[in-house]
Scaffold this motif. Structure first.
Motif, PDB file in Angstrom:
ATOM      1  N   THR A   3       0.814  -1.223   0.000  1.00 28.49           N
ATOM      2  CA  THR A   3       0.000   0.000   0.000  1.00 28.49           C
ATOM      3  C   THR A   3       0.845   1.270   0.000  1.00 28.49           C
ATOM      4  O   THR A   3       0.302   2.362  -0.110  1.00 28.49           O
ATOM      5  N   GLY A   4       2.168   1.131   0.167  1.00 32.21           N
ATOM      6  CA  GLY A   4       3.041   2.296   0.208  1.00 32.21           C
ATOM      7  C   GLY A   4       3.153   2.928   1.581  1.00 32.21           C
ATOM      8  O   GLY A   4       3.828   3.950   1.746  1.00 32.21           O
ATOM      9  N   GLU A   5       2.499   2.329   2.574  1.00 31.32           N
ATOM     10  CA  GLU A   5       2.537   2.911   3.912  1.00 31.32           C
ATOM     11  C   GLU A   5       3.944   2.867   4.515  1.00 31.32           C
ATOM     12  O   GLU A   5       4.291   3.721   5.314  1.00 31.32           O
ATOM     13  N   GLU A  58       6.898   3.072   2.739  1.00 35.52           N
ATOM     14  CA  GLU A  58       7.772   4.023   2.047  1.00 35.52           C
ATOM     15  C   GLU A  58       7.282   5.459   2.075  1.00 35.52           C
ATOM     16  O   GLU A  58       8.062   6.371   2.311  1.00 35.52           O
ATOM     17  N   CYS A  59       6.020   5.647   1.799  1.00 35.10           N
ATOM     18  CA  CYS A  59       5.506   6.996   1.549  1.00 35.10           C
ATOM     19  C   CYS A  59       4.896   7.693   2.757  1.00 35.10           C
ATOM     20  O   CYS A  59       4.902   8.921   2.811  1.00 35.10           O
ATOM     21  N   ARG A  60       4.327   6.934   3.695  1.00 30.51           N
ATOM     22  CA  ARG A  60       3.573   7.566   4.765  1.00 30.51           C
ATOM     23  C   ARG A  60       3.827   6.969   6.148  1.00 30.51           C
ATOM     24  O   ARG A  60       2.885   6.812   6.929  1.00 30.51           O
ATOM     25  N   ARG A  74       5.124   8.241   8.835  1.00 34.66           N
ATOM     26  CA  ARG A  74       4.780   9.194   9.896  1.00 34.66           C
ATOM     27  C   ARG A  74       3.265   9.356  10.016  1.00 34.66           C
ATOM     28  O   ARG A  74       2.725   9.438  11.113  1.00 34.66           O
ATOM     29  N   LYS A  75       2.575   9.409   8.877  1.00 34.01           N
ATOM     30  CA  LYS A  75       1.121   9.551   8.900  1.00 34.01           C
ATOM     31  C   LYS A  75       0.476   8.340   9.577  1.00 34.01           C
ATOM     32  O   LYS A  75      -0.441   8.493  10.370  1.00 34.01           O
ATOM     33  N   ARG A  76       0.991   7.142   9.282  1.00 32.57           N
ATOM     34  CA  ARG A  76       0.444   5.942   9.907  1.00 32.57           C
ATOM     35  C   ARG A  76       0.637   6.005  11.420  1.00 32.57           C
ATOM     36  O   ARG A  76      -0.266   5.701  12.184  1.00 32.57           O
TER      37      ARG A  76
END
Length: 123
Positions: free
Chosen positions: A58-60, A62-64, A66-68
């Motif tokens: 889902t890219g969590e 690599e991309c997000r 901190r948001k997670r």
């Protein structure tokens, strides 16, 4: 010296006031320690292949990342700070369920992640 929160905790009943005790421990007495424990708990979930595989797809990862982490912390905070049965906690839980509903996540994985947030802070 004993803090006001510690005195309040000592005056509460562990059975009927468990949510207030948890709130005071997490927000007043051990906020730094709890923050580190929750970071470690979230980190532990990455070691489970089915969980880390989903996060990678889902890219969590690599991309997000901190948001997670922030989403997790905010949802847990709503429940602890407002009580499990409060409107903000119910809204946060509904949001969490909605965020995860688009993925096929095994119940065992959901339970494992939840258990890390319960067990890691007390280790």
């Amino acid at each position: 010296m004993t803090s006001a929160a510690a005195k309040r905790i000592a005056s509460l009943d562990p059975v009927t006031d468990c949510q207030e005790i948890a709130r005071l421990l997490m927000t007043c007495e051990f906020s730094w320690d709890i923050e580190r424990a929750l970071e470690f708990a979230l980190f532990r979930t990455y070691a489970v292949p089915s969980i880390s595989g989903l996060l990678a797809r889902t890219g969590e990862f690599e991309c997000r990342p901190r948001k997670r982490y922030d989403d997790t912390e905010l949802i847990l905070s709503e429940m602890i700070e407002n009580g499990f049965d409060s409107a903000p906690a119910r809204c946060a839980l509904a949001r969490m369920n909605d965020m995860h509903s688009r993925y096929r996540i095994a119940n065992e994985d959901m339970l494992y992640v939840l258990s890390t947030f319960v067990i890691e802070p007390i280790r």
